[in-house]
Design an enzyme around this catalytic site. Structure first.
Site, PDB file in Angstrom:
ATOM      1  N   ASP A  82      41.950  42.034  36.658  1.00 41.11           N
ATOM      2  CA  ASP A  82      42.921  40.834  37.925  1.00 41.11           C
ATOM      3  C   ASP A  82      42.443  39.564  37.023  1.00 41.11           C
ATOM      4  OD1 ASP A  82      42.855  43.502  39.308  1.00 41.11           O
ATOM      5  OD2 ASP A  82      41.136  42.911  40.928  1.00 41.11           O
ATOM      6  N   LYS A 116      46.819  47.536  42.655  1.00 39.55           N
ATOM      7  CA  LYS A 116      46.397  48.572  43.304  1.00 39.55           C
ATOM      8  C   LYS A 116      45.661  47.221  44.693  1.00 39.55           C
ATOM      9  CE  LYS A 116      42.124  45.890  41.199  1.00 39.55           C
ATOM     10  NZ  LYS A 116      41.893  45.622  42.385  1.00 39.55           N
ATOM     11  N   CYS A 167      35.600  43.965  41.193  1.00 40.19           N
ATOM     12  CA  CYS A 167      36.982  45.099  40.598  1.00 40.19           C
ATOM     13  C   CYS A 167      36.094  45.664  39.180  1.00 40.19           C
ATOM     14  CB  CYS A 167      38.165  44.364  40.012  1.00 40.19           C
ATOM     15  SG  CYS A 167      38.710  44.257  42.107  1.00 40.19           S
TER      16      CYS A 167
HETATM   17  C1  VGL Z   1      38.491  41.443  44.191  1.00 39.52           C
HETATM   18  C2  VGL Z   1      37.936  41.364  45.726  1.00 39.52           C
HETATM   19  C3  VGL Z   1      39.124  41.654  46.370  1.00 39.52           C
HETATM   20  C4  VGL Z   1      38.244  41.283  42.038  1.00 39.52           C
HETATM   21  C5  VGL Z   1      39.876  41.838  44.399  1.00 39.52           C
HETATM   22  O1  VGL Z   1      38.520  41.303  41.401  1.00 39.52           O
HETATM   23  O2  VGL Z   1      36.294  41.679  41.790  1.00 39.52           O
HETATM   24  N1  VGL Z   1      37.257  41.472  44.613  1.00 39.52           N
HETATM   25  N2  VGL Z   1      39.653  41.373  45.467  1.00 39.52           N
END
Ligand code: VGL
Ligand code: ZN
Length: 205
Positions: free
Chosen positions: A9, A107, A152
């Site tokens: 991410d 995702k 994540c």
């Molecule tokens: C994430 C919160 C919501 C992350 C993704 O990438 O850690 N955290 N969506």
């Protein structure tokens, strides 16, 4: 193929100033660029939500970001709208070297369930295909870095372990959110206790 790096991410919305900005999140881009060439195979994940994803506080009346609700039987932290499919916030950081990424996995695409891990949604109902993908390529070991440590990255590392992969996380390449102070420290403890190796950059020669 022996060494696989998973970049979790590294998207604009998780960078400082982004919708769900992780403090100092931008500092990990240079680490990703430096490490990627040392691996045989590089996977990048993208949090990739529809605009009405039910992890968004905006989808619930009288709720705000940070609240925890029951979402179809699972505890769900509510977040600001982030990483909406096709938006600038969902794109990878412009300084990340895209040429070193072999494959991307998305995702969080089902509005009814969140997916912190790059392998499975939070209830392990559906796989993203990453586990099969790695198995088909004979991968036995993964190294993980990215955002955020306490969500994540942690969930991805735990699922990698559960699939029998030797799992390492690179601490210099991770930054966390700490919704509750101490979450990031606890995430490292949980990962170590489960069997994740915490491997500093300099050991990745
Ligand atoms: C994430 C919160 C919501 C992350 C993704 O990438 O850690 N955290 N969506
Ligand atoms: Zn998300």
């Amino acid at each position: 193929m022996k060494r696989c790096l998973i970049l979790v991410d590294l998207q604009n919305d998780f960078m400082p100033g982004g919708a769900l900005g992780v403090p100092k999140g931008d500092e990990v881009i240079a680490v990703a660029n430096r490490l990627a060439p040392k691996f045989d195979y590089v996977v990048a994940s993208q949090d990739w939500h529809p605009p009405d994803h039910r992890s968004f506080a905006s989808q619930h009346t009288e709720r705000k970001a940070g609240d925890v609700i029951d979402l179809d039987g699972l505890d769900q932290v509510l977040w600001p709208d982030h990483c909406v499919q096709g938006s600038h916030g969902a794109e990878l950081h412009k300084d990340l070297d895209l040429a070193c990424i072999d494959v991307m996995f998305q995702k969080g695409t089902d509005r009814n369930i969140d997916s912190y891990s790059t392998f499975y949604d939070n209830a392990h109902r559906r796989s993203t295909g990453l586990g099969d993908h790695l198995r088909e390529r004979g991968t036995k070991a993964v190294w993980i870095l990215g955002l955020a440590t306490d969500y994540c990255v942690k969930f991805t590392a735990m699922d990698a372990l559960s699939l029998g992969l030797s799992t390492s996380v690179v601490p210099e390449g991770c930054r966390g959110i700490d919704v509750v102070p101490g979450d990031v420290d606890r995430a490292w403890e949980e990962m170590r206790a489960a069997g994740v190796s915490v491997v500093p950059c300099e050991d990745l020669g």
